[in-house]
Design a protein around this motif. Structure first.
Motif: not given
Length: 633
Positions: A299-312, A539-553
Motif C-alpha cells: 500500500k502507498q505510504n500515508e504520512d502518520l503523525q509524529v507529534k501528539v495532537q495539540d488538544i492532547t 489512546w489506541l486510536a492516537q497511538i495508531l495515528n502516530m509513527e511506530p517506535l522500534s521495540d516500544v510500540t
C-alpha cells in the motif's frame, strides 16, 4: 354556877344583838379623857365586883374568841395555804399543760409550716423539674431539628458535590468524546485527496461529519450554560460519536474499494500500454516498468503523525501544571526544619504509601480469595478515611491530614506517586498485580478526583507513551535529559538497559489499562467511570495515528491489548474488530519496517496474539482479572 351560865348566855345574846355586832373600843373613854380621868374611871370600875366579873368574862370571852379566831385563822391560813399550794400546784400543772399545749401548738404550727414549706418546695421542685423536662424536651426537639437541618444541609451539600463531580466527569467525558470526534473529523477531511476516486458524494460524508461535530459542540455549549451536562446529553453525544465512527468506517471502506478499483484500472492501462509498446518496439523492449512507490504490505505510504495532537498536549500540560502546583502547595511541609513537622510528614507518608504496598501481597495470594477481597476493602477504607480527614492508625499512632494545613495535598501527591510506582515495579514483575492495585486506584479516583489527576500526571511523566506522547529532541538539550524525557532512568551518566526500560513501561501501561476498565465494586454504580474505556479507545486510536517506535510500540500495544482488549471488545464490538484488522493490515507492516532483526521478539509476540484473537474472534480475559468470587466474604 347558874349565874355564870346566864352571864354567858347574856354575853352571847348581846353578841348576837345589833349592838353586839358593833365595833367598839373598851378604852374609848380612856382615849377621850386624860390620864387622871382614866385612873378615876378605873378605880370606879374596880370598885364594882360585878363589873370586874363581867369584864373578866368579856376578856375571857375575847381571849377565847381570840384564841378560836387565832386557831381558826391559823387553820384558815393553813387551809388557804393548802389551797394556795394546791392552786399553785394546779396553776403550775396548768402552766405546764399550757406550755406543753403551747409547745405542741408551736410544734404543730412549725410542723404545718414545714409541711407547707416542704410542699411548696416539692411543688417548686416539681415545677422546676417540669420546666427542666419541658426545656430538655424543647432542647431535644431543637437539637433534632438542628440535626435534621444539618443532615439536610450535609445531604444537600453532598448531593451538590456529587452532582458537581458527576457533572465534571460527564463534562470530561464530553470533552473526550469531542476530542475523538475532532480526530475523526480530521481523518474525514484527510480523505479529500481521494475525492476524485470516490463514486459516492464525499461532501455528504463531510456535511454529516460537520453536523455531528456541531452537535457535540452544541451539547457542550448548552451544558456549560446549564452548569453541567445531563446523562441524556452524554448519551446523545456518544450516539453521535458512534455514528461518526460508522461514517468514517464506511468512508474508509469506500476509499479502499475505490483505491483498489483505481489500482486495477491503472494496472490494466499499464498492461495495455506495455503491450502496445512491445508491439511497436519489438521483443528487445520487453521489460516491465518500474512499480510505483509502495510501502510495506503493498500500500502507498500515508504520512502518520509524529507529534501528539495539540488538544492532547494541552491536557498533558494541564496535568503537569496541576502536579507542580500541588508540590508548591506543600513545599512548606517538606522543607520545614521543625522536628514536629518532620515527624508529621513522615507519618503521613507512611500512612499513604504502606497500604498501597500491601496490595501486592494480596496479589501474591489470590488463591485465598475470601481473605483477599476483605483485606483489599480494608486497605481501600483506610486510604479513603485518610483522604477524608479521619484519623487512621499507622505505625501504632493515630495519623490525620488535619495535623497540618498542607497534609491533604502532601498525602494526595504521595499516594498518586505510590500507585504509579507500584505499576512501575510491582506490576512490571507480577502482571496479575495490576488488577487489585488498579481497582483500589479507580475507587479512590472516583471519590477523590484530584488523586486521579495526580496519578495521570505521574504516569505521563514516567511513561510519556501513556499519553501517548513521543518527546522530541530539542537543540541544546543534554542527551541525558532527553533520555529521561523518553522514560529512561539515568544514574551517574549511565542509561538503564533496554529490557529493564521496556519492563517498567510495560508495568505502567498494564496498570493504566487495568484502571480504565475496573470500577470499585462498593461504589456508586450509577456514576460513570472517572477515566473509563473511552480513554483507552482514544489512546489506541492516537497511538495508531502516530509513527511506530522500534521495540516500544509493539511492546506497549501487546501489553495494552492483553490487559484491556477483552473489555474494549465488549464495549465497542464491531468497531474494535475493525480496529484490529487495521492494525494487522496497515500498522503491522509499518512496525515491521522499522524493527531490526534483534528486536523482532516484541513484534512477533504482538502479531501472534492478534492473529490468534482474529482467528478465534475473541480476546481472552486477562490472567489475574478480579471476578465476582474475589469479592465474596
Amino acid at each position: 354556877m347558874p349565874s355564870e351560865g346566864r352571864c354567858w348566855e347574856t354575853l352571847k345574846a348581846l353578841r348576837s344583838s345589833d349592838k353586839g355586832r358593833l365595833c367598839y373600843y373598851r378604852d374609848w373613854l380612856l382615849r377621850r379623857e386624860g390620864k387622871d380621868e382614866s385612873q378615876h374611871t378605873e378605880s370606879m370600875v374596880l370598885q364594882s365586883s360585878r363589873g370586874i366579873k363581867v369584864e373578866g368574862c368579856v376578856r375571857m370571852y375575847e381571849l377565847v374568841h381570840r384564841m378560836k379566831g387565832t386557831e381558826g385563822l391559823r387553820l384558815w391560813q393553813e387551809e388557804q395555804e393548802r389551797k394556795v399550794q394546791a392552786l399553785s400546784e394546779m396553776a403550775s400543772e396548768q402552766l405546764k399543760r399550757f406550755d406543753e399545749w403551747k409547745e405542741l401548738k408551736q410544734h404543730k404550727e412549725f410542723q404545718d409550716l414545714r409541711e407547707v414549706m416542704e410542699k411548696s418546695s416539692r411543688e417548686a421542685l416539681g415545677h422546676q423539674e417540669k420546666l427542666k423536662a419541658e426545656h430538655r424536651h424543647r432542647a431535644k426537639i431543637l437539637n433534632l431539628k438542628l440535626r435534621e437541618a444539618e443532615q439536610q444541609r450535609v445531604k444537600q451539600a453532598e448531593q451538590e458535590r456529587l452532582r458537581k463531580e458527576e457533572g465534571q466527569i460527564r463534562l470530561r467525558a464530553l470533552y473526550a468524546l469531542q476530542e475523538e470526534m475532532l480526530q475523526l473529523s480530521q481523518q474525514l477531511d484527510a480523505s479529500e485527496q481521494h475525492k476524485a476516486l470516490l463514486k459516492v458524494d464525499l461532501a455528504a460524508f463531510q456535511t454529516r461529519g460537520n453536523q455531528l461535530c456541531s452537535l457535540i459542540s452544541g451539547i457542550i455549549r448548552a451544558s456549560s450554560e446549564s452548569s453541567y451536562p445531563t446523562a441524556e446529553s452524554q448519551a446523545e453525544a456518544e450516539r453521535a460519536l458512534r455514528e461518526m465512527r460508522d461514517l468514517l468506517m464506511n468512508l474508509g471502506q469506500e476509499i479502499t474499494r475505490a483505491c483498489e478499483d483505481k489500482r486495477r484500472q491503472d494496472e490494466e492501462e499499464a498492461q495495455v500500454k506495455l503491450q502496445e509498446a512491445q508491439m511497436q518496439q519489438g521483443p528487445e523492449a520487453h521489460k516491465e516498468p518500474p512499480a510505483p512507490s509502495q510501502g510495506p504490505g503493498g500500500k502507498q505510504n500515508e504520512d502518520l503523525q509524529v507529534k501528539v495532537q495539540d488538544i492532547t498536549m494541552q491536557w498533558y500540560q494541564q496535568l503537569q501544571d496541576a502536579s507542580m502546583q500541588c508540590v508548591l502547595t506543600f513545599e512548606g511541609l517538606t522543607n520545614s526544619k521543625d522536628s514536629q513537622a518532620k515527624k508529621i510528614k513522615m507519618d503521613l507518608q507512611k500512612a499513604a504509601t504502606i497500604p498501597v504496598s500491601q496490595i501486592s501481597t494480596i496479589a501474591d495470594c489470590r488463591s485465598l480469595v475470601f481473605m483477599a477481597g476483605s483485606k483489599l476493602k480494608e486497605i481501600f477504607d483506610k486510604i479513603h478515611s485518610l483522604l477524608s480527614g479521619k484519623p487512621v492508625q499507622s505505625g501504632g499512632r493515630s495519623v490525620s491530614v488535619t495535623l497540618n494545613p498542607q497534609g491533604l495535598d502532601f498525602v494526595q501527591y504521595k499516594l498518586a506517586e505510590k500507585f504509579v510506582k507500584q505499576g512501575e515495579e510491582e506490576v512490571a514483575s507480577h502482571h496479575e498485580a495490576a488488577f487489585p492495585i488498579a481497582v483500589v486506584a479507580s475507587g479512590i479516583w472516583e471519590l477523590h478526583p484530584r488523586v486521579g489527576d495526580l496519578i495521570l500526571a505521574h504516569l505521563h511523566k514516567k511513561c510519556p507513551y501513556s499519553v501517548p506522547f513521543y518527546p522530541t529532541f530539542k537543540e541544546g538539550m543534554a542527551l541525558e535529559d532527553y533520555q529521561r524525557m523518553l522514560g529512561y532512568q539515568v544514574k551517574d551518566s549511565k542509561v538503564e538497559q533496554q529490557d529493564n526500560f521496556l519492563k517498567r513501561m510495560s508495568g505502567m501501561i498494564r496498570l493504566y489499562a487495568a484502571i480504565i476498565q475496573l470500577r470499585w465494586p462498593y461504589g456508586n454504580r450509577q456514576e460513570i467511570h472517572p477515566h473509563g474505556l473511552n480513554h483507552g479507545w482514544r489512546w489506541l486510536a492516537q497511538i495508531l495515528n502516530m509513527e511506530p517506535l522500534s521495540d516500544v510500540t509493539a511492546t506497549l500495544l501487546f501489553d495494552f491489548l492483553e490487559v484491556c482488549g477483552n473489555a474494549l471488545m465488549k464495549q465497542y464490538q464491531v468497531q474494535f474488530w475493525k480496529m484490529l484488522i487495521l492494525i494487522k493490515e496497515d500498522y503491522f507492516p509499518r512496525i515491521e519496517a522499522i524493527t531490526s532483526s534483534g528486536q523482532m521478539g516484541s513484534f512477533i509476540r504482538l502479531k501472534q496474539f492478534l492473529e490468534k484473537c482474529l482467528q478465534h474472534k475473541d480476546i481472552p480475559v486477562p490472567k489475574g482479572f478480579l471476578t465476582s468470587s474475589f469479592w465474596r466474604s
